[in-house]
Enzyme design. Structure first.
Site, PDB file in Angstrom:
ATOM      1  N   ASP A   1       0.834  -1.195   0.000  1.00  0.00           N
ATOM      2  CA  ASP A   1       0.000   0.000   0.000  1.00  0.00           C
ATOM      3  C   ASP A   1       0.871   1.248   0.000  1.00  0.00           C
ATOM      4  OD1 ASP A   1       0.692  -0.777   2.702  1.00  0.00           O
ATOM      5  OD2 ASP A   1      -0.635   0.816   3.413  1.00  0.00           O
TER       6      ASP A   1
ATOM      7  N   GLU B   1      -0.061  -0.820   5.735  1.00  0.00           N
ATOM      8  CA  GLU B   1       0.943  -0.329   6.665  1.00  0.00           C
ATOM      9  C   GLU B   1       0.831   1.176   6.818  1.00  0.00           C
ATOM     10  OE1 GLU B   1       4.837   1.251   8.083  1.00  0.00           O
ATOM     11  OE2 GLU B   1       3.772   1.670   6.214  1.00  0.00           O
TER      12      GLU B   1
END
Length: 373
Positions: free
Chosen positions: A74, A132
């Site tokens: 991400d 994250e």
């Protein structure tokens, strides 16, 4: 054999603003399967922090240690003002531009390419999350639960966060400070400023509590950590009138703390101070991660030695910076962080040097040679 530049470009080209799902995981899974990895992709969690896609890739090749690489696919939103489309990878000069080039699709591509340079031996795993940069509620923690269910536990772990500062290989993170955010809300009683005896102004109580909190010196630092710090990051009353005593006041505090403290203890300390000034106040703390330290030893020396062998650089061991998912993985085994230069992470026109992608691949390959020697 995967080409690190082409794989990085393919990962960038799959938009993956946190929480990431879908195409970006397809790209990575397709690169790992030919290398002998068994792929476990799963989605965890519900709104508001989920759903989140994660990937656990494991290659077992006989006896030997279990080495894990951890990272995230991400990315943060690109924002406006890029010189080119943030999700259309573009090479200009000796740099590859695109959101995630540094943080941290380039490192994931480098590690994948590095595994292809070595014969399969021992156990190698990749722990890759799609969350994250966000709440991290259903990311690495969910992968760890999945591993526990399958009785999978690495002997050591490297997180590919961008740790280098001036040149590739100059910094390895062996720990991180913990983080907690505390919200304070003080109720009062609204009234006219000319009749204060008929009202209850919460602002003075909040100011006195914050002054006491601001005066705290938590510690002077340790051998490996800088001093812990408390920062008042928001103060809100929301009173636009000039003749009204407000009915409530609120504040937010952020604490970054070293391994002399635990997050829950700090929240309790702040709560006690606030309640000494305002017993009816509501105090809510969220601990985003505890401080951790992997004492210098075999893992840091393997990574340091590999960097020196490939670049001639002697890496500094550091605990600086914000939090990362290493704060969770440190519960399993020794963990360090090492990756690309962090100068452009989260910025407009994020970019990685082509030479650094190749260099990081060589360093990761040398780390694996030393682990499985």
């Amino acid at each position: 054999m995967p080409d690190v530049v082409e794989l990085t470009k393919s990962l960038i080209a799959a938009p993956s603003v946190t929480p990431a799902r879908g195409a970006v995981f397809d790209v990575l899974a397709d690169a790992l399967r030919p290398l002998g990895f068994a792929i476990d992709r799963f989605v965890a969690g519900d709104a508001p922090d989920g759903p989140v896609e994660n990937l656990l890739a494991v290659r077992r090749a006989g006896p030997g240690p279990h080495f894990a690489f951890a990272g995230h696919l991400d990315v943060v939103p690109p924002g406006d003002g890029w010189g080119s489309d943030a999700f259309v990878p573009e090479i200009r000069g000796d740099l590859l531009y695109g959101r995630g080039a540094v943080d941290m699709k380039g490192a994931i591509a480098a590690f994948t390419a590095a595994t292809a340079r070595l014969p399969a031996t021992g156990t190698l795993s990749l722990l890759i999350t799609g969350d994250e940069e966000g709440p991290a509620t259903f990311g690495t923690l969910a992968i760890m639960e999945r591993m526990a269910t399958a009785s999978i536990c690495p002997d050591m772990c490297l997180v590919g966060e961008p740790t280098s500062t001036s040149r590739l290989g100059d910094t390895i993170k062996i720990g991180r400070r913990g983080s907690t955010v505390i919200d304070i809300d003080l109720p009062g009683r609204q009234g006219h400023v000319a009749y204060p005896h008929l009202a209850d102004n919460p602002v003075p109580r909040l100011v006195r509590a914050l002054a006491e909190i601001d005066a705290i010196v938590l510690d002077r630092g340790t051998d490996w950590f800088q001093p812990s710090n408390i920062e008042i990051i928001d103060l809100a009353v929301g009173n636009r009138a000039t003749n009204v005593i407000p009915g409530h006041a609120a504040a937010r505090i952020s604490i970054r703390f070293n391994d002399l403290h635990r997050g829950a203890d700090l929240v309790e300390r702040i709560e006690a101070i606030v309640h000494s000034h305002a017993p009816a106040a509501r105090v809510h703390g969220r601990v985003y991660g505890e401080a951790f330290l992997t004492e210098p030893g075999p893992l840091s020396e393997i990574v340091r030695g590999a960097i020196r062998a490939e670049t001639g650089v002697t890496a500094d061991l550091s605990t600086s910076g914000g939090t990362s998912d290493a704060r969770f993985l440190s519960r399993l085994c020794p963990v360090v962080e090492f990756g690309l230069l962090n100068a452009t992470m989260h910025k407009l026109d994020e970019a990685v040097a082509i030479d650094d992608l190749h260099g990081l691949t060589s360093i990761y390959a040398e780390i694996l040679r030393r682990v499985f020697a």
